[in-house]
Write a protein that holds these residues in place. Structure first.
Motif, PDB file in Angstrom:
ATOM      1  N   THR A  28      54.352 -26.918 -51.522  1.00 33.07           N
ATOM      2  CA  THR A  28      55.382 -26.015 -52.029  1.00 33.07           C
ATOM      3  C   THR A  28      56.739 -26.317 -51.428  1.00 33.07           C
ATOM      4  O   THR A  28      57.751 -26.381 -52.132  1.00 33.07           O
ATOM      5  CB  THR A  28      54.983 -24.551 -51.753  1.00 33.07           C
ATOM      6  OG1 THR A  28      53.687 -24.316 -52.305  1.00 33.07           O
ATOM      7  CG2 THR A  28      55.972 -23.585 -52.361  1.00 33.07           C
ATOM      8  N   ALA A  29      56.771 -26.504 -50.120  1.00 35.96           N
ATOM      9  CA  ALA A  29      58.044 -26.772 -49.441  1.00 35.96           C
ATOM     10  C   ALA A  29      58.630 -28.110 -49.879  1.00 35.96           C
ATOM     11  O   ALA A  29      59.840 -28.226 -50.102  1.00 35.96           O
ATOM     12  CB  ALA A  29      57.844 -26.751 -47.928  1.00 35.96           C
ATOM     13  N   THR A  30      57.795 -29.124 -50.030  1.00 33.67           N
ATOM     14  CA  THR A  30      58.272 -30.444 -50.435  1.00 33.67           C
ATOM     15  C   THR A  30      58.730 -30.438 -51.885  1.00 33.67           C
ATOM     16  O   THR A  30      59.720 -31.079 -52.235  1.00 33.67           O
ATOM     17  CB  THR A  30      57.164 -31.498 -50.240  1.00 33.67           C
ATOM     18  OG1 THR A  30      56.675 -31.403 -48.903  1.00 33.67           O
ATOM     19  CG2 THR A  30      57.683 -32.898 -50.473  1.00 33.67           C
ATOM     20  N   ALA A  31      58.025 -29.702 -52.730  1.00 32.53           N
ATOM     21  CA  ALA A  31      58.370 -29.640 -54.151  1.00 32.53           C
ATOM     22  C   ALA A  31      59.663 -28.863 -54.394  1.00 32.53           C
ATOM     23  O   ALA A  31      60.284 -29.021 -55.442  1.00 32.53           O
ATOM     24  CB  ALA A  31      57.228 -29.025 -54.941  1.00 32.53           C
ATOM     25  N   ALA A  32      60.069 -28.043 -53.429  1.00 34.53           N
ATOM     26  CA  ALA A  32      61.293 -27.256 -53.595  1.00 34.53           C
ATOM     27  C   ALA A  32      62.528 -28.137 -53.687  1.00 34.53           C
ATOM     28  O   ALA A  32      63.534 -27.751 -54.284  1.00 34.53           O
ATOM     29  CB  ALA A  32      61.432 -26.258 -52.451  1.00 34.53           C
ATOM     30  N   ASP A  33      62.463 -29.331 -53.122  1.00 34.87           N
ATOM     31  CA  ASP A  33      63.567 -30.284 -53.213  1.00 34.87           C
ATOM     32  C   ASP A  33      63.423 -31.040 -54.531  1.00 34.87           C
ATOM     33  O   ASP A  33      62.468 -31.790 -54.714  1.00 34.87           O
ATOM     34  CB  ASP A  33      63.532 -31.250 -52.029  1.00 34.87           C
ATOM     35  CG  ASP A  33      64.706 -32.205 -52.004  1.00 34.87           C
ATOM     36  OD1 ASP A  33      65.504 -32.217 -52.961  1.00 34.87           O
ATOM     37  OD2 ASP A  33      64.820 -32.961 -51.020  1.00 34.87           O
ATOM     38  N   ASP A  34      64.362 -30.828 -55.437  1.00 34.10           N
ATOM     39  CA  ASP A  34      64.273 -31.434 -56.767  1.00 34.10           C
ATOM     40  C   ASP A  34      64.280 -32.956 -56.749  1.00 34.10           C
ATOM     41  O   ASP A  34      63.874 -33.592 -57.715  1.00 34.10           O
ATOM     42  CB  ASP A  34      65.419 -30.931 -57.655  1.00 34.10           C
ATOM     43  CG  ASP A  34      65.265 -29.457 -57.994  1.00 34.10           C
ATOM     44  OD1 ASP A  34      64.121 -28.963 -57.974  1.00 34.10           O
ATOM     45  OD2 ASP A  34      66.290 -28.799 -58.271  1.00 34.10           O
TER      46      ASP A  34
END
Length: 165
Positions: A28-34
């Motif tokens: 989730t945290a990594t995917a937050a960066d587009d």
């Protein structure tokens, strides 16, 4: 039946549940960066989980006292104990990694891969919540409540950890 019992034993271990939640939080945290695509999301999450697993093995080995055999506990025995206790952290990442890998190979978009990986995590937590009460002989409605509560708590922890990272 013994295969299913062994599978449940691994998925329901504290290290597996912890690993599942940590892995979902990392995704989730990594995917937050587009700017991160499926490959980056998978690689960062998997490598970071392995780092957490190494820390878990180290702490379990260092803290292992050996129960009744305190005077005869060797370093090798402590490491074996720690590896056996901690393997669930890595096993828990297998199922949520499948949709991420599908994203890496272009079978899913990055957003779809992340969404499916998180769905897998939440369904696993729901199943664990249900089965933890069913195994103890509780009524079906308590089991459903356990399913809902474990899913909500897991989702809340994943959300909080993702925000903090």
């Amino acid at each position: 039946m013994s295969y299913l019992r062994a599978l449940w034993h691994h998925l329901a271990s504290p290290s597996a549940i912890y690993g599942l939640i940590v892995y979902a939080s990392l995704i989730t945290a990594t995917a937050a960066d587009d700017d991160n695509g499926p490959r980056s999301i998978f690689a960062f999450s998997a490598v970071t989980l392995v780092a957490f697993w190494i820390a878990h093995v180290f702490s379990a080995a260092l803290g292992h006292r050996g129960g009744e055999h305190r005077g005869t506990v060797t370093v090798a025995r402590s490491v074996r104990h720690a590896l056996a206790e901690s393997v669930g952290m890595l096993e828990a990442a297998i199922l949520p990694s499948i949709p991420l890998l599908m994203g890496v190979f272009g079978l899913l978009t990055g957003d779809e891969a992340v969404a499916w990986a998180l769905r897998v995590v939440l369904v696993t937590l729901a199943g664990l919540g249900y089965s933890a009460l069913a195994i103890r002989g509780n009524r079906w409605w308590w089991c459903v409540l356990g399913c809902l509560v474990s899913t909500a708590i897991g989702a809340g922890i994943i959300f909080l950890e993702a925000i903090l990272h």
